[in-house]
Design a protein around this motif. Structure first.
Motif, PDB file in Angstrom:
ATOM      1  N   ARG A  34       0.824  -1.213   0.000  1.00  0.00           N
ATOM      2  CA  ARG A  34       0.000   0.000   0.000  1.00  0.00           C
ATOM      3  C   ARG A  34       0.857   1.262   0.000  1.00  0.00           C
ATOM      4  O   ARG A  34       0.413   2.321  -0.418  1.00  0.00           O
ATOM      5  CB  ARG A  34      -0.918   0.001   1.216  1.00  0.00           C
ATOM      6  N   GLY A  35       2.090   1.157   0.508  1.00  0.00           N
ATOM      7  CA  GLY A  35       2.991   2.304   0.515  1.00  0.00           C
ATOM      8  C   GLY A  35       2.646   3.346   1.553  1.00  0.00           C
ATOM      9  O   GLY A  35       2.969   4.527   1.395  1.00  0.00           O
ATOM     10  N   ILE A  36       1.999   2.919   2.645  1.00  0.00           N
ATOM     11  CA  ILE A  36       1.637   3.885   3.692  1.00  0.00           C
ATOM     12  C   ILE A  36       2.743   4.026   4.732  1.00  0.00           C
ATOM     13  O   ILE A  36       2.733   4.950   5.541  1.00  0.00           O
ATOM     14  CB  ILE A  36       0.320   3.475   4.378  1.00  0.00           C
ATOM     15  N   GLY A  37       3.693   3.087   4.764  1.00  0.00           N
ATOM     16  CA  GLY A  37       4.853   3.222   5.640  1.00  0.00           C
ATOM     17  C   GLY A  37       4.636   2.782   7.070  1.00  0.00           C
ATOM     18  O   GLY A  37       5.360   3.220   7.970  1.00  0.00           O
ATOM     19  N   SER A  38       3.675   1.913   7.326  1.00  0.00           N
ATOM     20  CA  SER A  38       3.479   1.435   8.700  1.00  0.00           C
ATOM     21  C   SER A  38       4.457   0.305   9.010  1.00  0.00           C
ATOM     22  O   SER A  38       4.803  -0.502   8.151  1.00  0.00           O
ATOM     23  CB  SER A  38       2.045   0.949   8.898  1.00  0.00           C
ATOM     24  N   ILE A  39       4.923   0.264  10.279  1.00  0.00           N
ATOM     25  CA  ILE A  39       5.850  -0.768  10.745  1.00  0.00           C
ATOM     26  C   ILE A  39       5.271  -1.394  12.005  1.00  0.00           C
ATOM     27  O   ILE A  39       4.741  -0.689  12.871  1.00  0.00           O
ATOM     28  CB  ILE A  39       7.240  -0.173  11.054  1.00  0.00           C
ATOM     29  N   ALA A  40       5.363  -2.722  12.107  1.00  0.00           N
ATOM     30  CA  ALA A  40       4.877  -3.407  13.300  1.00  0.00           C
ATOM     31  C   ALA A  40       5.792  -4.584  13.623  1.00  0.00           C
ATOM     32  O   ALA A  40       6.132  -5.367  12.736  1.00  0.00           O
ATOM     33  CB  ALA A  40       3.449  -3.901  13.100  1.00  0.00           C
ATOM     34  N   LEU A  41       6.197  -4.685  14.878  1.00  0.00           N
ATOM     35  CA  LEU A  41       6.978  -5.818  15.350  1.00  0.00           C
ATOM     36  C   LEU A  41       6.165  -6.562  16.401  1.00  0.00           C
ATOM     37  O   LEU A  41       5.644  -5.925  17.348  1.00  0.00           O
ATOM     38  CB  LEU A  41       8.310  -5.376  15.958  1.00  0.00           C
ATOM     39  N   ASP A  42       6.035  -7.876  16.230  1.00  0.00           N
ATOM     40  CA  ASP A  42       5.257  -8.694  17.160  1.00  0.00           C
ATOM     41  C   ASP A  42       6.134  -9.803  17.741  1.00  0.00           C
ATOM     42  O   ASP A  42       6.502 -10.746  17.035  1.00  0.00           O
ATOM     43  CB  ASP A  42       4.058  -9.328  16.449  1.00  0.00           C
ATOM     44  N   GLY A  43       6.489  -9.668  19.008  1.00  0.00           N
ATOM     45  CA  GLY A  43       7.259 -10.703  19.696  1.00  0.00           C
ATOM     46  C   GLY A  43       8.596 -11.013  19.051  1.00  0.00           C
ATOM     47  O   GLY A  43       9.027 -12.169  19.014  1.00  0.00           O
ATOM     48  N   VAL A  44       9.282  -9.976  18.551  1.00  0.00           N
ATOM     49  CA  VAL A  44      10.519 -10.197  17.791  1.00  0.00           C
ATOM     50  C   VAL A  44      11.710 -10.400  18.729  1.00  0.00           C
ATOM     51  O   VAL A  44      11.951  -9.600  19.638  1.00  0.00           O
ATOM     52  CB  VAL A  44      10.795  -9.014  16.840  1.00  0.00           C
ATOM     53  N   SER A  45      12.446 -11.479  18.475  1.00  0.00           N
ATOM     54  CA  SER A  45      13.711 -11.748  19.158  1.00  0.00           C
ATOM     55  C   SER A  45      14.748 -12.097  18.094  1.00  0.00           C
ATOM     56  O   SER A  45      14.417 -12.596  17.014  1.00  0.00           O
ATOM     57  CB  SER A  45      13.582 -12.904  20.150  1.00  0.00           C
ATOM     58  N   PHE A  46      16.004 -11.833  18.415  1.00  0.00           N
ATOM     59  CA  PHE A  46      17.068 -12.166  17.471  1.00  0.00           C
ATOM     60  C   PHE A  46      18.307 -12.614  18.223  1.00  0.00           C
ATOM     61  O   PHE A  46      18.733 -11.974  19.187  1.00  0.00           O
ATOM     62  CB  PHE A  46      17.415 -10.966  16.586  1.00  0.00           C
ATOM     63  N   SER A  47      18.883 -13.720  17.749  1.00  0.00           N
ATOM     64  CA  SER A  47      20.124 -14.243  18.324  1.00  0.00           C
ATOM     65  C   SER A  47      21.089 -14.552  17.196  1.00  0.00           C
ATOM     66  O   SER A  47      20.694 -15.108  16.166  1.00  0.00           O
ATOM     67  CB  SER A  47      19.861 -15.519  19.136  1.00  0.00           C
TER      68      SER A  47
END
Length: 577
Positions: A329-342
């Protein structure tokens, strides 16, 4: 691994290989036929004084020799074409594969090693193919054909062949076996030299600032000495091979002449036959020598092929989607849900259970101490890494389901260490939008507070930029990188500590111009300075990979002790209010 790799890339050039075989075969047959003709001249022409026979047979020898030369030239041409095509395709494949790697794979191999594998290693395999086409194809033909022709000349002397060939093979084989581990070690040493050299060239200013030249010289000298020592050991073995081969050749020649003389003396052998037999023995041993020369190259090329295959067989951790989403859609929304990184092998995760949303057209900032995971977080948004747990959404779509070019086209990313490519100011700014007009470039430069210094450079937009942007200052490099992102006009801008080299006035002017220019685009800013993010709609405070505070500047001053400490360490009470 060497043979499957080579065949996979030579398969499209089968006609070239067929040409090599055909013309090498013709050349080898000519080589096998010439000693017989020479023997006939001696035994049939010279012995009987038949000048006409000598002239006729000599003319045939001359004609065959000319044909042999033509066949050799064509065979070498076809072989060179095949080898060069192999090298080109291998380098292209390695480059394309590395282009698919995420930062994890690049860090795992190391940039110097990847450069060595795509240049030196490919060259070793390429040289092996070239030598195979020009030498190894004819070697078995000359060896087998020479044995047959020698036995036709005199069967009783053939026992010398049965002795000389195994002796040569055993002697050379012993040397080759000892060279294999040396070649493997040599490639690792080349990697090490490249690593040290690259570090020193990149960090030359730091080295000089801390007066580390003698220590760095010693470090390079050690890596260079280790490579030299390994190369010398391999070189000594290679140098030993040729005296061994020549010893066997000369001893075999002496034996043929010695025993052949007795057979000529008792009338059971003619001089021409002895000459032909000696020529065939030399051809056989030279063919064995060519094969052993190839055997010297094969171990090193095999090591290089393994290293190339290791790159080609490595699957990137960031895998393109099988059924990608091709429209956003190009509206630029960002969402992170329960993000982990190792990171692989790490004892603790870098990021833990991150949840947040950014509304379209707003500014979200991330702040935190060094090592809190800020850069890792922003690398997840354009999918430079994949989250080990949870999901990252852009415009409501999981980034793992979005076509990668589409995803990157919607994001203007300015990394922590901005990099400029060799070329001009214009070519760098057009990196994300090749069709951008000069007017668009100047507008982006004006917003990025870079117009004045670019206009003052010789040539303006056509001013030369050296590799890495080393001919401009750190602040100018950052502003050019920001302008490059602005030229794209994406829906999301990500600035990873991209204002750190700017003075406070330039920083403020840039943020003010940026806010007026980007319209409804979303800003995601990582910063160390509170003054850079004080006006953000949402500020995320990271500590130990976790969000320990979120809200506006005023809200966080009241609710987040960590944020209040950061503010108090940078601003006076009046500035913080």
């Amino acid at each position: 691994m060497l043979l499957p790799l080579v065949w996979r890339y030579l398969k499209p050039y089968r006609w070239l290989l067929l040409g090599v075989v055909v013309f090498q075969l013709a050349q080898s047959i000519a080589s096998l036929y010439l000693p017989t003709l020479n023997a006939d001249i001696i035994d049939q022409g010279v012995a009987k004084g038949d000048t006409a026979y000598i002239m006729t047979t000599g003319a045939w020898m001359l004609l065959i020799t000319l044909g042999q030369i033509v066949c050799a030239i064509i065979a070498v041409y076809f072989g060179a074409r095949a080898a060069m095509a192999l090298g080109r395709d291998l380098r292209q494949s390695v480059f394309e594969k590395v282009g698919e790697f995420s930062e994890r794979e690049v860090a795992s191999f190391g940039a110097p090693s990847l450069i060595t594998r795509s240049t030196n290693d490919v060259q070793q395999v390429q040289m092996l193919v070239l030598m195979t086409c020009t030498l190894l194809v004819s070697a078995p033909i000359l060896c087998i054909g020479g044995i047959i022709m020698a036995m036709r000349q005199d069967l009783e002397l053939s026992w010398l062949i049965a002795v000389a060939v195994p002796v040569l093979l055993i002697a050379v084989g012993f040397i080759v076996i000892r060279m294999v581990p040396l070649f493997r070690s040599m490639q690792k040493r080349i990697d090490r030299v490249n690593t040290v050299l690259r570090e020193q060239l990149t960090g030359i200013r730091v080295i000089r600032a801390f007066v580390r030249e003698p220590i760095e010289t010693e470090r390079f000298g050690k890596a260079n000495a280790e490579l030299t020592d390994t190369a010398l050991r391999a070189g000594r073995l290679m140098a030993l091979m040729f005296p061994v081969v020549m010893l066997v050749l000369n001893m075999s020649s002496i034996a043929v002449l010695w025993f052949g003389a007795f057979r000529i003396d008792d009338g059971s052998m003619q001089i021409g036959t002895l000459t032909a037999f000696l020529s065939y023995l030399m051809q056989i041993l030279m063919a064995v020598m060519m094969a052993t020369f190839m055997a010297v190259m094969i171990p090193r090329a095999a090591v290089c092929a393994d290293r190339i295959q290791e790159v080609l067989s490595t699957e990137p951790s960031v895998i393109p989607p099988t059924n990608p989403v091709t429209e956003l859609r190009g509206i630029g929304s960002i969402a992170l849900d329960g993000v982990s990184f190792s990171y692989p092998g790490a004892a603790q995760p870098v990021l833990t259970d991150l949840d947040f949303r950014t509304a379209p057209g707003t500014t979200t900032a991330v702040i935190g101490s060094t090592g809190s995971g800020k850069t890792t977080l922003v690398n997840l948004l354009p999918r430079l890494f994949d989250a080990t747990e949870g999901t990252v959404h852009i415009d409501g779509v999981d980034v793992r389901d979005i076509d990668q070019e589409l995803l990157w086209g919607h994001i203007g990313f300015v990394p922590q260490k901005p990099y400029l490519f060799s070329g001009t100011v214009a070519s760098n700014l057009r990196y994300g939008k090749s069709e951008a007009t000069d007017q668009e470039l100047w507008h982006a430069l004006e917003v990025a507070q870079a117009r004045d210094f670019v206009a003052s450079m010789p040539g303006g937009l056509d001013a030369q930029i050296s590799q890495g942007g080393t001919n401009v200052s750190g602040g100018q490099r950052q502003r050019l990188a920001i302008a490059r992102a602005l030229v794209k006009r994406p829906s999301i801008y990500i600035f990873d500590d991209s204002f750190s080299a700017l003075d406070l006035t330039t920083d403020a002017n840039l943020r003010r111009a940026l806010k007026a220019d980007i319209g409804d685009a979303t800003l995601f800013i990582v910063a160390q300075r509170v003054s850079t993010i004080v006006d953000a709609d949402q500020i995320l405070v990271l500590e130990g990979g976790e969000i320990v505070g979120r809200g506006s500047h005023d809200e966080l001053l009241e609710t987040s002790e960590t944020y209040a400490e950061i503010v108090s360490s940078q601003l006076t009470a009046e500035e913080a209010a």
